[in-house]
Design a protein around this motif. Structure first.
Motif, mmCIF file in Angstrom:
data_model
loop_
_atom_site.group_PDB
_atom_site.id
_atom_site.type_symbol
_atom_site.label_atom_id
_atom_site.label_comp_id
_atom_site.label_asym_id
_atom_site.label_seq_id
_atom_site.Cartn_x
_atom_site.Cartn_y
_atom_site.Cartn_z
ATOM 1 N N ASP A 1 -30.949 85.237 15.055
ATOM 2 C CA ASP A 1 -30.572 85.469 16.448
ATOM 3 C C ASP A 1 -29.900 86.840 16.556
ATOM 4 O O ASP A 1 -28.867 87.094 15.926
ATOM 5 C CB ASP A 1 -29.622 84.352 16.861
ATOM 6 N N ILE B 1 -24.589 69.808 17.415
ATOM 7 C CA ILE B 1 -25.216 70.195 18.677
ATOM 8 C C ILE B 1 -25.218 69.021 19.651
ATOM 9 O O ILE B 1 -24.930 69.171 20.844
ATOM 10 C CB ILE B 1 -26.640 70.721 18.422
ATOM 11 N N ARG C 1 -33.316 74.209 19.288
ATOM 12 C CA ARG C 1 -32.375 73.549 20.190
ATOM 13 C C ARG C 1 -31.793 74.489 21.245
ATOM 14 O O ARG C 1 -31.066 74.051 22.135
ATOM 15 C CB ARG C 1 -31.235 72.930 19.384
ATOM 16 N N VAL D 1 -21.746 71.373 20.637
ATOM 17 C CA VAL D 1 -21.668 72.727 20.088
ATOM 18 C C VAL D 1 -22.846 73.557 20.607
ATOM 19 O O VAL D 1 -23.994 73.110 20.570
ATOM 20 C CB VAL D 1 -21.673 72.686 18.547
ATOM 21 N N ARG D 2 -22.559 74.752 21.080
ATOM 22 C CA ARG D 2 -23.591 75.632 21.625
ATOM 23 C C ARG D 2 -23.673 76.973 20.911
ATOM 24 O O ARG D 2 -24.581 77.770 21.181
ATOM 25 C CB ARG D 2 -23.333 75.856 23.120
ATOM 26 N N ALA D 3 -22.748 77.247 20.025
ATOM 27 C CA ALA D 3 -22.779 78.486 19.239
ATOM 28 C C ALA D 3 -22.075 78.220 17.922
ATOM 29 O O ALA D 3 -21.024 77.574 17.896
ATOM 30 C CB ALA D 3 -22.102 79.628 19.987
ATOM 31 N N VAL E 1 -29.577 77.100 20.809
ATOM 32 C CA VAL E 1 -28.164 77.429 20.628
ATOM 33 C C VAL E 1 -28.049 78.729 19.839
ATOM 34 O O VAL E 1 -28.992 79.169 19.180
ATOM 35 C CB VAL E 1 -27.403 76.291 19.903
ATOM 36 N N ARG E 2 -26.877 79.350 19.904
ATOM 37 C CA ARG E 2 -26.609 80.587 19.183
ATOM 38 C C ARG E 2 -26.220 80.284 17.737
ATOM 39 O O ARG E 2 -25.549 79.297 17.459
ATOM 40 C CB ARG E 2 -25.472 81.358 19.843
ATOM 41 N N GLU F 1 -27.459 69.462 13.516
ATOM 42 C CA GLU F 1 -28.052 68.724 14.639
ATOM 43 C C GLU F 1 -27.008 67.825 15.315
ATOM 44 O O GLU F 1 -26.944 67.737 16.549
ATOM 45 C CB GLU F 1 -29.217 67.864 14.143
ATOM 46 N N GLU G 1 -17.367 73.969 22.105
ATOM 47 C CA GLU G 1 -18.700 74.565 22.169
ATOM 48 C C GLU G 1 -18.995 75.504 21.008
ATOM 49 O O GLU G 1 -20.155 75.859 20.792
ATOM 50 C CB GLU G 1 -18.875 75.314 23.485
ATOM 51 N N ARG G 2 -17.967 75.900 20.252
ATOM 52 C CA ARG G 2 -18.180 76.830 19.140
ATOM 53 C C ARG G 2 -17.743 76.179 17.832
ATOM 54 O O ARG G 2 -16.782 75.425 17.801
ATOM 55 C CB ARG G 2 -17.433 78.142 19.388
ATOM 56 N N ALA H 1 -31.484 76.202 15.292
ATOM 57 C CA ALA H 1 -30.826 76.870 16.415
ATOM 58 C C ALA H 1 -31.844 77.318 17.457
ATOM 59 O O ALA H 1 -31.627 77.146 18.667
ATOM 60 C CB ALA H 1 -30.014 78.059 15.913
#
Length: 248
Positions: free
Chosen positions: A141, A90, A203, A94-96, A205-206, A87, A29-30, A200
């Motif tokens: 962010d 993600i 979508r 991947v979220r961050a 995400v961080r 992209e 996820e990272r 980001a």
């Protein structure tokens, strides 16, 4: 002036989405988007996933840090290519992410190797306008900025949080345009920040973005300053970016 970039169809779905072209795999996820190729080449991954592109198979390395897994990619150069790969990350889970790369100094106090946290970016590129409504500046962010500054503070690394100027045209950075950007609060110039921030946000995400002050446009003439061979500084910033990614 009726520019195509100002056409607002952001509420419409795309005809092609990244999940149609990525392999049927899942990534951690990272992630770190590392623009320093020699740093990525020196990694010892536990797994490598390859994306398809016109440049040939493009590796995404999975590394382990303190028992956690982290995806790492060298996402090319410039907003369009780096956005394509972001992209696709993600779409693979991947979220961050933390992006880490180089930037040109626009002010003399940003000497070679100075760490820069992107606080906002001036959108002098085209990609971001396909993800966010038209506007001059996009803010980073806040959670990403906090994660990065926390890691840098803990490591005792001097840094500045500032606005950067993102442009597509590295060979059209004129003196008058540099002066205008400095007047708008930009301390550095890069080619990706505003577009990655836009993706980001679109979508959900961080994202945080860490830059190394490299070459300089602050004086009467451009100075390279040997930034592409500052290997220790580049590797050190990657380590900090990785720590921040895991903290996001």
């Amino acid at each position: 002036m009726d520019l195509p970039l100002l056409e607002d169809d952001l509420d419409q779905p795309a005809l092609l989405n990244p999940d149609r072209v990525v392999p049927r795999r899942e990534l951690p996820e990272r992630a770190v988007l590392c623009f320093f190729p020699e740093v990525v080449a020196a990694l010892e991954p536990v797994e490598t996933v390859r994306l398809s592109s016109e440049l040939g198979p493009w590796p995404v390395h999975v590394v382990e840090r303190g028992g956690e897994r982290l995806a790492v990619i060298q996402p090319g150069v410039g907003a369009p290519l780096s956005v394509i790969f972001f992209e696709e990350l993600i779409a693979l889970g991947v979220r961050a992410a933390v992006a880490v790369g180089g930037a040109g100094s626009l002010v003399p106090e940003l000497t070679l190797g100075h760490a820069i946290v992107v606080g906002s970016a001036l959108r002098d590129e085209g990609t971001s306008f396909h993800y966010l409504p038209a506007g001059r500046v996009v803010d980073a962010d806040a959670a990403g900025v906090a994660a990065l500054t926390g890691v840098l503070d803990a490591a005792g690394v001097p840094h500045v949080t500032t606005r950067v100027w993102t442009t597509d045209a590295v060979f059209r950075e004129t003196r008058s345009r540099v002066d205008r950007r400095v007047a708008e609060g930009c301390a550095a110039v890069d080619m990706e920040a505003s577009a990655l921030i836009a993706v980001a946000r679109h979508r959900g995400v961080r994202l945080a973005h860490l830059l190394l002050a490299g070459d300089s446009l602050a004086g009467d003439e451009w100075e390279h300053r040997g930034w592409t061979t500052a290997r220790e500084a580049r590797a050190g910033l990657f380590e900090l970016a990785a720590d921040a990614a895991l903290a996001l």
